[in-house]
Scaffold this motif. Structure first.
Motif, PDB file in Angstrom:
ATOM      1  N   GLU A   1      -9.018   4.057  -6.797  1.00 56.86           N
ATOM      2  CA  GLU A   1      -9.868   3.476  -5.766  1.00 56.86           C
ATOM      3  C   GLU A   1     -10.179   4.466  -4.649  1.00 56.86           C
ATOM      4  O   GLU A   1     -11.336   4.630  -4.246  1.00 56.86           O
ATOM      5  CB  GLU A   1      -9.188   2.228  -5.172  1.00 56.86           C
ATOM      6  N   VAL A   2      -9.161   5.145  -4.133  1.00 54.54           N
ATOM      7  CA  VAL A   2      -9.384   6.074  -3.026  1.00 54.54           C
ATOM      8  C   VAL A   2     -10.152   7.307  -3.509  1.00 54.54           C
ATOM      9  O   VAL A   2     -11.003   7.837  -2.787  1.00 54.54           O
ATOM     10  CB  VAL A   2      -8.049   6.464  -2.363  1.00 54.54           C
TER      11      VAL A   2
ATOM     12  N   GLY B   1       0.818  -1.200   0.000  1.00 51.76           N
ATOM     13  CA  GLY B   1       0.000   0.000   0.000  1.00 51.76           C
ATOM     14  C   GLY B   1       0.855   1.254   0.000  1.00 51.76           C
ATOM     15  O   GLY B   1       1.986   1.258  -0.497  1.00 51.76           O
TER      16      GLY B   1
ATOM     17  N   ILE C   1      -3.394  10.256  -5.522  1.00 52.13           N
ATOM     18  CA  ILE C   1      -4.789  10.210  -5.088  1.00 52.13           C
ATOM     19  C   ILE C   1      -5.440  11.577  -5.233  1.00 52.13           C
ATOM     20  O   ILE C   1      -6.555  11.699  -5.752  1.00 52.13           O
ATOM     21  CB  ILE C   1      -4.872   9.700  -3.640  1.00 52.13           C
TER      22      ILE C   1
ATOM     23  N   GLY D   1      -7.639  -3.151  -7.168  1.00 50.08           N
ATOM     24  CA  GLY D   1      -6.585  -2.481  -6.424  1.00 50.08           C
ATOM     25  C   GLY D   1      -5.715  -3.453  -5.654  1.00 50.08           C
ATOM     26  O   GLY D   1      -4.489  -3.323  -5.613  1.00 50.08           O
TER      27      GLY D   1
ATOM     28  N   PHE E   1      -3.317   3.008  -5.807  1.00 49.45           N
ATOM     29  CA  PHE E   1      -4.697   3.145  -5.347  1.00 49.45           C
ATOM     30  C   PHE E   1      -5.331   4.488  -5.701  1.00 49.45           C
ATOM     31  O   PHE E   1      -6.330   4.886  -5.092  1.00 49.45           O
ATOM     32  CB  PHE E   1      -4.758   2.971  -3.823  1.00 49.45           C
TER      33      PHE E   1
ATOM     34  N   SER F   1     -10.969   2.441   1.912  1.00 43.07           N
ATOM     35  CA  SER F   1     -11.205   3.128   0.649  1.00 43.07           C
ATOM     36  C   SER F   1     -10.383   2.575  -0.510  1.00 43.07           C
ATOM     37  O   SER F   1     -10.747   2.744  -1.670  1.00 43.07           O
ATOM     38  CB  SER F   1     -10.927   4.630   0.805  1.00 43.07           C
ATOM     39  N   SER F   2      -9.277   1.903  -0.227  1.00 41.30           N
ATOM     40  CA  SER F   2      -8.446   1.362  -1.307  1.00 41.30           C
ATOM     41  C   SER F   2      -8.825  -0.066  -1.683  1.00 41.30           C
ATOM     42  O   SER F   2      -8.276  -0.628  -2.633  1.00 41.30           O
ATOM     43  CB  SER F   2      -6.970   1.381  -0.886  1.00 41.30           C
TER      44      SER F   2
END
Length: 310
Positions: free
Chosen positions: A110-111, A82, A159, A292, A107, A286-287
């Protein structure tokens, strides 16, 4: 003689491990994925139980402190699955010659998607409407139009940039603050933090947790925000001084908040945040999408093998 050992302690990486185990073992390493049970991470003492054979680890939010690096005498590399690196004592790692890497950039989509899920819930009250309809009610909640509203993004890395793209797509006016970024793509203006807090309807935190961002959002800074503003945190919990946020929400000096992360996780049962009607609560998730997890896990193993071959 036993083979040198690789630990995989990140829960999401453990799910993907069957796809990658052979790649690691073919290099002569034993791979162990210890059970987490219901916990979030391992302590340094628990990791050190694996002894001097430990040469590499793909870690989650484990306690990678000085005690860990002092005791793991054969350790070569830590791959932090991560993005967050706040659980690692980087100075201790450096002193012991241990390389530490994360998996940056994996990520962003995704985030950013999650951030906008939170923004939409704050703007339209979908969770409250859902609960009311299930009770047999038929509410008509007056929401907020995103188009034309100002979105302020604190932290403009991968992000933050993806959040900006989504804000522009919704027709929002997008501004960002990041002391390490001078210019932003078209459609986003870089501003100072005070200006962002004073003028944004939706404030989204997407910065890493560092000594400079610890409690970045505190009582003094919350005094700058508009009373009709909303705060979304998809960064790290300690970026926000939670007690000050609770006070600001209770006194009506902030319209609402959506929090994917908290100062203490899991969120304590006695946290006053659980009682506030103007807060949407997440679970540091959130990720977490299939795509992801696949992307981050493949990258983590690539980096592990790269470091072991040095």
């Amino acid at each position: 003689m036993s083979a040198p050992l690789i630990l995989v302690t990140c829960r999401q990486m453990q799910v993907e491990l069957p796809l990658h185990r052979a790649r690691i073992e073919s290099l002569g390493y034993e791979v162990i994925a210890p059970e987490l049970g219901g916990r979030q991470q391992f302590t340094a003492a628990e990791l050190l139980e694996y002894g001097p054979r430990l040469v590499g680890i793909i870690a989650g939010d484990d306690e990678l402190n000085r005690d860990f690096f002092d005791g793991a005498t054969e350790l070569k590399t830590v791959i932090r699955w991560g993005i967050g690196m706040d659980s690692v004592d980087h100075e201790a790692a450096r002193q012991h010659g241990v390389t530490v890497r994360n998996t940056p950039g994996v990520f962003g989509h995704e985030v950013a998607d999650a951030a906008f899920g939170y923004i939409l819930n704050l703007a339209r009250g979908f969770i409250d409407v859902d609960s009311a309809v299930r009770r047999g009610e038929w509410p008509k909640v007056e929401g907020i139009t995103l188009a034309g509203s100002r979105l302020g993004i604190v932290g403009f890395g991968a992000i933050g940039r993806e959040i900006a793209k989504r804000g522009i797509g919704f027709g929002m006016e997008v501004v960002a603050f990041d002391p390490f970024v001078e210019e932003a793509p078209a459609g986003t203006a870089m501003v100072d933090l005070d200006t962002l807090l004073q003028t944004s309807k939706f404030i989204t935190l997407a910065c890493p947790l560092t000594p400079d961002t610890f409690h970045l959002i505190n009582g003094d800074r919350l005094k700058l925000v508009r009373p009709d503003a909303f705060l979304v945190n998809v960064a790290r919990g300690p970026v926000v001084l939670e007690d000050d946020l609770i006070d600001t929400l209770k006194t009506g000096r902030l319209a609402g908040a959506a929090l994917d992360v908290f100062e203490n996780e899991p969120l304590p049962l006695d946290s006053e945040l659980r009682t506030l009607p103007n807060v949407v609560l997440g679970a540091h998730n959130s990720s977490n999408t299939r795509e992801g997890v696949t992307r981050a896990s493949s990258t983590a193993v690539d980096y592990l093998i790269e470091e072991l071959r040095r």
